[in-house]
Scaffold this motif. Structure first.
Motif, PDB file in Angstrom:
ATOM      1  N   UNK A   6      58.241  17.834  -7.583  1.00  0.00           N
ATOM      2  CA  UNK A   6      58.546  19.339  -7.801  1.00  0.00           C
ATOM      3  C   UNK A   6      58.283  19.740  -9.245  1.00  0.00           C
ATOM      4  N   UNK A   7      57.893  18.853  -9.903  1.00  0.00           N
ATOM      5  CA  UNK A   7      57.470  18.865 -11.433  1.00  0.00           C
ATOM      6  C   UNK A   7      56.247  18.236 -11.950  1.00  0.00           C
ATOM      7  N   UNK A   8      55.029  19.292 -11.656  1.00  0.00           N
ATOM      8  CA  UNK A   8      53.866  18.918 -11.863  1.00  0.00           C
ATOM      9  C   UNK A   8      52.820  19.912 -12.605  1.00  0.00           C
ATOM     10  N   UNK A   9      51.765  19.699 -13.172  1.00  0.00           N
ATOM     11  CA  UNK A   9      50.965  20.487 -14.018  1.00  0.00           C
ATOM     12  C   UNK A   9      49.476  20.390 -13.403  1.00  0.00           C
ATOM     13  N   UNK A  10      48.715  21.157 -13.022  1.00  0.00           N
ATOM     14  CA  UNK A  10      47.270  21.045 -12.820  1.00  0.00           C
ATOM     15  C   UNK A  10      46.456  22.035 -13.812  1.00  0.00           C
ATOM     16  N   UNK A  11      45.233  21.782 -14.464  1.00  0.00           N
ATOM     17  CA  UNK A  11      44.621  22.389 -15.206  1.00  0.00           C
ATOM     18  C   UNK A  11      43.381  22.148 -14.943  1.00  0.00           C
ATOM     19  N   UNK A  12      42.322  23.270 -14.504  1.00  0.00           N
ATOM     20  CA  UNK A  12      41.069  22.779 -14.373  1.00  0.00           C
ATOM     21  C   UNK A  12      40.145  24.194 -14.893  1.00  0.00           C
ATOM     22  N   UNK A  13      39.144  24.066 -15.477  1.00  0.00           N
ATOM     23  CA  UNK A  13      38.038  24.883 -16.178  1.00  0.00           C
ATOM     24  C   UNK A  13      36.878  24.094 -16.520  1.00  0.00           C
ATOM     25  N   UNK A  14      35.737  24.932 -16.099  1.00  0.00           N
ATOM     26  CA  UNK A  14      34.603  24.170 -16.231  1.00  0.00           C
ATOM     27  C   UNK A  14      34.239  22.694 -16.114  1.00  0.00           C
ATOM     28  N   UNK A  15      34.062  21.917 -16.864  1.00  0.00           N
ATOM     29  CA  UNK A  15      34.028  20.448 -16.482  1.00  0.00           C
ATOM     30  C   UNK A  15      35.439  19.586 -16.875  1.00  0.00           C
ATOM     31  N   UNK A  16      36.459  20.345 -17.112  1.00  0.00           N
ATOM     32  CA  UNK A  16      37.587  20.161 -17.475  1.00  0.00           C
ATOM     33  C   UNK A  16      38.640  19.851 -16.322  1.00  0.00           C
ATOM     34  N   UNK A  17      39.343  18.829 -15.843  1.00  0.00           N
ATOM     35  CA  UNK A  17      40.350  18.777 -15.154  1.00  0.00           C
ATOM     36  C   UNK A  17      41.431  17.794 -15.501  1.00  0.00           C
ATOM     37  N   UNK A  18      42.896  18.302 -15.565  1.00  0.00           N
ATOM     38  CA  UNK A  18      43.869  17.787 -16.243  1.00  0.00           C
ATOM     39  C   UNK A  18      45.157  17.679 -15.160  1.00  0.00           C
ATOM     40  N   UNK A  19      45.811  16.645 -15.036  1.00  0.00           N
ATOM     41  CA  UNK A  19      46.864  16.384 -13.878  1.00  0.00           C
ATOM     42  C   UNK A  19      47.907  15.987 -14.580  1.00  0.00           C
ATOM     43  N   UNK A  20      49.282  16.330 -14.659  1.00  0.00           N
ATOM     44  CA  UNK A  20      50.371  15.782 -15.322  1.00  0.00           C
ATOM     45  C   UNK A  20      51.660  15.726 -14.307  1.00  0.00           C
ATOM     46  N   UNK A  21      52.105  14.727 -13.945  1.00  0.00           N
ATOM     47  CA  UNK A  21      53.378  14.315 -13.202  1.00  0.00           C
ATOM     48  C   UNK A  21      54.070  13.341 -13.483  1.00  0.00           C
ATOM     49  N   UNK A  22      55.021  13.407 -14.611  1.00  0.00           N
ATOM     50  CA  UNK A  22      55.756  12.270 -15.274  1.00  0.00           C
ATOM     51  C   UNK A  22      55.997  11.337 -14.370  1.00  0.00           C
ATOM     52  N   UNK A  23      55.698   9.982 -14.431  1.00  0.00           N
ATOM     53  CA  UNK A  23      54.896   9.421 -15.576  1.00  0.00           C
ATOM     54  C   UNK A  23      53.486   9.383 -15.563  1.00  0.00           C
ATOM     55  N   UNK A  24      52.928  10.024 -14.723  1.00  0.00           N
ATOM     56  CA  UNK A  24      51.469  10.080 -14.610  1.00  0.00           C
ATOM     57  C   UNK A  24      50.477  11.009 -15.333  1.00  0.00           C
ATOM     58  N   UNK A  25      49.366  10.797 -15.802  1.00  0.00           N
ATOM     59  CA  UNK A  25      48.506  11.741 -16.497  1.00  0.00           C
ATOM     60  C   UNK A  25      47.080  11.377 -16.133  1.00  0.00           C
ATOM     61  N   UNK A  26      46.558  12.444 -15.894  1.00  0.00           N
ATOM     62  CA  UNK A  26      44.980  12.161 -15.687  1.00  0.00           C
ATOM     63  C   UNK A  26      44.213  13.209 -16.112  1.00  0.00           C
ATOM     64  N   UNK A  27      43.403  12.930 -17.091  1.00  0.00           N
ATOM     65  CA  UNK A  27      42.248  13.863 -17.610  1.00  0.00           C
ATOM     66  C   UNK A  27      41.083  13.276 -17.360  1.00  0.00           C
ATOM     67  N   UNK A  28      40.251  14.313 -16.553  1.00  0.00           N
ATOM     68  CA  UNK A  28      38.749  13.822 -16.081  1.00  0.00           C
ATOM     69  C   UNK A  28      37.773  14.719 -16.799  1.00  0.00           C
ATOM     70  N   UNK A  29      36.513  14.324 -17.174  1.00  0.00           N
ATOM     71  CA  UNK A  29      35.537  15.176 -17.522  1.00  0.00           C
ATOM     72  C   UNK A  29      34.455  15.083 -16.439  1.00  0.00           C
ATOM     73  N   UNK A  30      34.218  16.207 -15.738  1.00  0.00           N
ATOM     74  CA  UNK A  30      33.467  16.038 -14.441  1.00  0.00           C
ATOM     75  C   UNK A  30      32.100  16.425 -14.850  1.00  0.00           C
ATOM     76  N   UNK A  31      31.296  15.944 -13.791  1.00  0.00           N
ATOM     77  CA  UNK A  31      29.734  15.837 -14.042  1.00  0.00           C
ATOM     78  C   UNK A  31      29.187  17.126 -13.628  1.00  0.00           C
ATOM     79  N   UNK A  32      29.961  18.025 -13.191  1.00  0.00           N
ATOM     80  CA  UNK A  32      29.692  19.528 -12.781  1.00  0.00           C
ATOM     81  C   UNK A  32      30.727  20.402 -13.117  1.00  0.00           C
TER      82      UNK A  32
END
Length: 389
Positions: free
Chosen positions: A27-53
């Motif tokens: 019930x508590x998570x954040x997703x952000x994406x724009x361009x080649x950036x993708x970010x996901x946060x759901x405590x205690x997990x964090x994922x940041x990706x720099x995409x190839x497209x």
């Protein structure tokens, strides 16, 4: 922060990100994406990706969560439909942070006028999206100690190797994946001995006005228990028996939200589950009584602290161990440390267990082939003996 296990796949129009977060609060998570950036946060997990497209937010993005597997699946539209993204299996490159777009000036003017604090937002409290990440590595079964199991029916192991830092405020045992049940008990007893405060205990014993008030409180199960005792031995219709235990609309809604799971437990695991439930029920009964039914921000902590099942991953072999442990912890940790509260919680737990058995047996109460009796005897010698025949 933990880097979760993730997998990337694609079709001509979408990039699909599957993220495994089994211990996150969905019930508590954040997703952000724009361009080649993708970010996901759901405590205690964090994922940041720099995409190839490049991906884009255009209203066609989709997301779902598989509760059984603990996997978030997010489908993101490609900015250029039909484009093929190269290197989706290069996890280290995807996790690497992008180069900073700003640099510290090589020449700094000394004595320049400073911007007022009111005109600058404080970024100290903002989440640091550029923290270091490392690819998730599955812990092999061979690296785990088979004597260091815990959780529901003692079926879990290896959970806290990566979560220990995040859950230090939830559990008291350190490194449970490398601490056997015997060692956990030994450390728990030592911690209780160090925590016991004779002055606090004597103060509650001599000045017990507040304790007397909570001892006189009648929790929600008191009325139901009285009705049950009045109905025992009487012939009643099945629908009247079932009506004794009913749920409000809010409670029904909560029940519908629970995930229906089936567990294959052997006899030993079943016994361990029931012992653990009894331990948690004792803590719940104490908390309900001392707060007079009004839960507060400390309630979860109090229940967790009074239950060695929750905070020490204790393994039980009989009811007597549970009762003694609960009594010790009541006299060491909560605000009210009085032995009469221990005895009251014992009896309250027995009432709840009898109500549960009464409700379960109500459907078979009048059938000849299913005559079930349930009796629990209790005396001042701390004996709690369930018997069913």
């Amino acid at each position: 922060m933990l880097t979760p296990a993730f997998d990337l796949s694609q079709d001509p129009d979408f990039l699909t990100v599957a993220i495994r977060v089994p211990y996150a609060r969905v019930s508590e998570f954040d997703v952000y994406f724009e361009g080649v950036d993708f970010k996901f946060y759901a405590k205690p997990y964090f994922l940041r990706l720099t995409l190839p497209g490049r991906i884009v937010e255009n209203g066609n993005e989709q997301g779902s969560y598989d509760a059984d597997k603990g996997i978030f699946t997010i489908r993101l539209p490609k900015e250029t439909p039909g484009q093929h993204f190269e290197g989706l299996n290069m996890l280290t490159a995807l996790l690497a942070p992008r180069k900073s777009r700003t640099a510290k000036p090589l020449v700094e003017e000394i004595g320049a006028s400073e911007v007022s604090e009111e005109g600058v937002e404080d970024d100290d409290d903002e989440f640091d999206w550029e923290i270091e990440q490392s690819p998730y590595e599955e812990v092999p079964e061979s690296a785990l100690n088979p004597n260091c199991r815990y959780g529901f029916g003692n079926l879990r192991s290896g959970v806290f190797q990566r979560l220990q830092d995040e859950l230090s405020d939830v559990i008291d045992i350190k490194d449970p994946d490398f601490t056997s049940a015997a060692e956990r008990r030994q450390k728990r007893l030592a911690a209780e001995l160090a925590k016991f405060d004779p002055d606090h205990y004597l103060a509650d014993f001599m000045e017990d006005e507040a304790v007397k008030r909570v001892l006189e409180y009648n929790p929600w199960w008191t009325g139901l228990y009285s009705e049950m005792m009045a109905s025992l031995g009487k012939s009643q219709e099945e629908e009247n028996l079932a009506a004794l235990v009913s749920f409000s609309e809010e409670e029904k809604y909560q029940l519908r939200k629970f995930v229906n799971k089936s567990y294959l437990l052997d006899k030993r695991a079943h016994r361990q589950v029931y012992y653990s439930l009894t331990d948690i029920l004792l803590a719940y009964c104490y908390e309900t009584r001392v707060t007079e039914g009004e839960r507060n921000v400390e309630s979860a902590w109090n229940i967790r602290k009074l239950s060695p099942t929750l905070c020490w991953f204790e393994t039980w072999t009989n009811v007597h161990e549970i009762l003694v442990s609960f009594g010790r912890r009541v006299l060491c940790y909560p605000l009210y440390r009085h032995f009469k509260l221990v005895m009251k919680a014992y009896r309250d737990t027995i009432k709840i267990l009898q109500l549960v058995m009464y409700a379960r047996c109500s459907h078979f109460w009048n059938t000849e082939e299913s005559k079930i009796t349930w009796s629990i005897s209790f005396n001042e010698g701390e004996t709690c003996t369930p018997t069913n025949t």
